[in-house]
Design an enzyme around this catalytic site. Structure first.
Site, PDB file in Angstrom:
ATOM      1  N   LYS A 164       0.832  -1.208   0.000  1.00 54.06           N
ATOM      2  CA  LYS A 164       0.000   0.000   0.000  1.00 54.06           C
ATOM      3  C   LYS A 164       0.868   1.261   0.000  1.00 54.06           C
ATOM      4  O   LYS A 164       0.528   2.255  -0.652  1.00 54.06           O
ATOM      5  CB  LYS A 164      -0.949  -0.026   1.194  1.00 54.06           C
ATOM      6  CG  LYS A 164      -1.974  -1.164   1.124  1.00 54.06           C
ATOM      7  CD  LYS A 164      -2.865  -1.176   2.345  1.00 54.06           C
ATOM      8  CE  LYS A 164      -3.930  -2.255   2.245  1.00 54.06           C
ATOM      9  NZ  LYS A 164      -3.366  -3.622   2.286  1.00 54.06           N
ATOM     10  N   LYS A 171      -8.445   0.761   5.929  1.00 55.07           N
ATOM     11  CA  LYS A 171      -7.937  -0.603   5.852  1.00 55.07           C
ATOM     12  C   LYS A 171      -6.586  -0.721   6.549  1.00 55.07           C
ATOM     13  O   LYS A 171      -5.834   0.262   6.624  1.00 55.07           O
ATOM     14  CB  LYS A 171      -7.835  -1.069   4.403  1.00 55.07           C
ATOM     15  CG  LYS A 171      -7.211  -0.105   3.430  1.00 55.07           C
ATOM     16  CD  LYS A 171      -7.401  -0.622   1.998  1.00 55.07           C
ATOM     17  CE  LYS A 171      -7.045   0.424   0.970  1.00 55.07           C
ATOM     18  NZ  LYS A 171      -7.253  -0.031  -0.413  1.00 55.07           N
ATOM     19  N   ARG A 179      -7.373  -6.451 -11.415  1.00 47.75           N
ATOM     20  CA  ARG A 179      -6.022  -6.920 -11.126  1.00 47.75           C
ATOM     21  C   ARG A 179      -5.268  -7.002 -12.464  1.00 47.75           C
ATOM     22  O   ARG A 179      -5.628  -7.786 -13.340  1.00 47.75           O
ATOM     23  CB  ARG A 179      -6.056  -8.279 -10.438  1.00 47.75           C
ATOM     24  CG  ARG A 179      -4.737  -9.067 -10.409  1.00 47.75           C
ATOM     25  CD  ARG A 179      -3.594  -8.341  -9.722  1.00 47.75           C
ATOM     26  NE  ARG A 179      -3.872  -7.960  -8.366  1.00 47.75           N
ATOM     27  CZ  ARG A 179      -3.662  -8.741  -7.306  1.00 47.75           C
ATOM     28  NH1 ARG A 179      -3.210  -9.965  -7.465  1.00 47.75           N
ATOM     29  NH2 ARG A 179      -3.917  -8.274  -6.093  1.00 47.75           N
ATOM     30  N   ARG A 227     -12.290  -8.250 -10.665  1.00 46.85           N
ATOM     31  CA  ARG A 227     -12.814  -8.968  -9.500  1.00 46.85           C
ATOM     32  C   ARG A 227     -14.015  -8.193  -8.972  1.00 46.85           C
ATOM     33  O   ARG A 227     -13.877  -7.063  -8.501  1.00 46.85           O
ATOM     34  CB  ARG A 227     -11.722  -9.107  -8.436  1.00 46.85           C
ATOM     35  CG  ARG A 227     -10.492  -9.850  -8.940  1.00 46.85           C
ATOM     36  CD  ARG A 227      -9.315  -9.721  -8.013  1.00 46.85           C
ATOM     37  NE  ARG A 227      -8.903  -8.327  -7.846  1.00 46.85           N
ATOM     38  CZ  ARG A 227      -7.956  -7.927  -7.007  1.00 46.85           C
ATOM     39  NH1 ARG A 227      -7.339  -8.793  -6.246  1.00 46.85           N
ATOM     40  NH2 ARG A 227      -7.636  -6.652  -6.920  1.00 46.85           N
ATOM     41  N   ARG A 232     -15.840  -5.405  -0.754  1.00 42.14           N
ATOM     42  CA  ARG A 232     -14.526  -5.976  -1.035  1.00 42.14           C
ATOM     43  C   ARG A 232     -14.608  -6.929  -2.230  1.00 42.14           C
ATOM     44  O   ARG A 232     -15.493  -7.776  -2.297  1.00 42.14           O
ATOM     45  CB  ARG A 232     -14.001  -6.731   0.186  1.00 42.14           C
ATOM     46  CG  ARG A 232     -13.878  -5.868   1.432  1.00 42.14           C
ATOM     47  CD  ARG A 232     -13.627  -6.708   2.659  1.00 42.14           C
ATOM     48  NE  ARG A 232     -14.691  -7.671   2.885  1.00 42.14           N
ATOM     49  CZ  ARG A 232     -14.632  -8.669   3.757  1.00 42.14           C
ATOM     50  NH1 ARG A 232     -13.540  -8.816   4.503  1.00 42.14           N
ATOM     51  NH2 ARG A 232     -15.637  -9.500   3.902  1.00 42.14           N
ATOM     52  N   ASP A 241      -3.556  -3.313  -8.402  1.00 43.96           N
ATOM     53  CA  ASP A 241      -5.001  -3.170  -8.286  1.00 43.96           C
ATOM     54  C   ASP A 241      -5.405  -1.800  -8.815  1.00 43.96           C
ATOM     55  O   ASP A 241      -4.864  -0.776  -8.379  1.00 43.96           O
ATOM     56  CB  ASP A 241      -5.441  -3.328  -6.831  1.00 43.96           C
ATOM     57  CG  ASP A 241      -5.166  -4.727  -6.297  1.00 43.96           C
ATOM     58  OD1 ASP A 241      -4.977  -5.648  -7.122  1.00 43.96           O
ATOM     59  OD2 ASP A 241      -5.132  -4.895  -5.065  1.00 43.96           O
ATOM     60  N   GLU A 254      -3.137  -0.360  -5.135  1.00 45.79           N
ATOM     61  CA  GLU A 254      -2.101  -1.168  -4.487  1.00 45.79           C
ATOM     62  C   GLU A 254      -1.170  -1.749  -5.543  1.00 45.79           C
ATOM     63  O   GLU A 254      -1.554  -1.935  -6.698  1.00 45.79           O
ATOM     64  CB  GLU A 254      -2.701  -2.329  -3.682  1.00 45.79           C
ATOM     65  CG  GLU A 254      -3.463  -1.919  -2.440  1.00 45.79           C
ATOM     66  CD  GLU A 254      -3.872  -3.114  -1.580  1.00 45.79           C
ATOM     67  OE1 GLU A 254      -3.183  -4.162  -1.655  1.00 45.79           O
ATOM     68  OE2 GLU A 254      -4.852  -3.000  -0.845  1.00 45.79           O
ATOM     69  N   ASN A 287       1.024  -5.163  -5.627  1.00 48.00           N
ATOM     70  CA  ASN A 287       1.254  -6.408  -4.902  1.00 48.00           C
ATOM     71  C   ASN A 287       2.538  -7.069  -5.392  1.00 48.00           C
ATOM     72  O   ASN A 287       2.631  -7.495  -6.547  1.00 48.00           O
ATOM     73  CB  ASN A 287       0.068  -7.353  -5.111  1.00 48.00           C
ATOM     74  CG  ASN A 287      -1.224  -6.764  -4.566  1.00 48.00           C
ATOM     75  OD1 ASN A 287      -1.506  -6.875  -3.389  1.00 48.00           O
ATOM     76  ND2 ASN A 287      -1.998  -6.113  -5.433  1.00 48.00           N
TER      77      ASN A 287
END
Length: 323
Positions: free
Chosen positions: A135, A170, A220, A234, A242, A282, A290, A292
């Protein structure tokens, strides 16, 4: 370039994975198809052993062969302790949380990461993984992020909500959508939520403006060596904001938009420079949320939608480095 590689895989228990969704399993299947030797171990067995004469990084695990047969997807050899320097490639694929245990593993693997004698090529580069909390890393590019606050300061959080009205809170080092809350302007639970979060952890929180685009899904995008190879969308279940697949989000086919490509062009050179070969970002609407780098997912879903072999693309890049 070596045709036969010895591969070590640092991951959570292979016995417990979903073989139709796990990206590490896809990477292992492709490695095996290329004739590579596979060894799997848990990060809990990682050790640094040193004295006045030598130093080595070891792990205890098993050689393994894999197959896409549910319930019989892994055949293990005898448990043994190995010196990780003796391998050609190491896939660092255990799931977060990104805690001190995770950070310690990056420190140990950093000491042997590289190419050549007594080195093992770690994917992703452990020093870069450590320096890129998912993040926080994204905040290097504020021009492509939604308004964001990282803090433990309750007054700062209240001021952020006063400005943006509808916010998402979060855990800064969480994963899988766990602990994500939406707090609207008139929600009276903000103080209680913050008290609960800060009583349980000394870590800051990430607070972002709520983006209505989340209802259409959280994209993603998979990047390999800094270049996008595709995306999945997603979509959250009804009644849940979420979209993470860990908490019931459903993957659907989606194409890369011009905005997605712009985002990848902005961040891609940094990913490549830092040795972050397999990355999942993301994207929510027009915004990066984000990056990842620890244990990205999405390869198998991407392959099913686009009829590609994304694991092969990753191994092709790894091979280009391991000479």
């Amino acid at each position: 370039m070596k045709s036969m590689l010895k591969i070590a895989v640092q991951m959570d228990p292979l016995e417990n994975i979903n073989i139709n969704g796990d990206s590490t399993f896809a990477l292992m299947l492709e490695a095996q198809a290329r004739g590579y030797e596979l060894f799997v171990y848990s990060v809990d067995t990682l050790s640094l052993c040193s004295n006045s004469n030598s130093k080595k990084i070891t792990a205890r695990g098993k050689n393994v062969t894999v197959q896409r047969i549910q319930g019989n997807h892994a055949q293990f050899g005898e448990e043994k302790t190995v010196v990780l320097n003796d391998f050609d490639v190491l896939l660092m694929r255990q799931d977060p949380p990104f805690d001190m245990g995770y950070i310690t593993a990056t420190h140990l693997l950093e000491q042997i990461h590289g190419i050549g004698k007594d080195k093992v090529f770690v994917v992703n580069n452990p020093a870069s993984v450590r320096n890129a909390p998912e993040k926080i890393f994204a905040t290097l590019w504020p021009q492509i992020m939604p308004p964001t606050l990282i803090t433990r300061d309750i007054i700062a959080i209240r001021e952020f909500r006063a400005e943006y009205k509808d916010i998402i809170i979060k855990p800064l080092y969480g994963n899988g959508g766990i602990g994500v809350f939406r707090i609207r302007e008139d929600d009276e639970n903000l103080n209680s939520l913050l008290e609960m979060q800060f009583a349980a952890s000394r870590e800051p929180l990430m607070i972002q403006r709520y983006e209505p685009a989340v209802r259409k899904g959280d994209k993603r995008v998979i990047l390999v060596d800094g270049e996008p190879i595709g995306a999945i969308n997603r979509v959250p279940q009804k009644g849940d904001l979420r979209s993470n697949m860990h908490v019931g989000g459903v993957a659907v086919k989606v194409e890369l938009t011009q905005r997605d490509k712009e985002i990848c062009k902005i961040i891609g050179p940094t990913l490549k420079q830092q040795g972050l070969i397999f990355v999942g970002i993301d994207v929510l609407g027009d915004y990066l949320t984000e990056i990842n780098v620890t244990s990205p997912t999405g390869l198998q879903e991407l392959d099913r939608f686009n009829q590609i072999n994304s694991a092969a693309m990753i191994w092709d890049v790894i091979n280009s480095y391991v000479r």
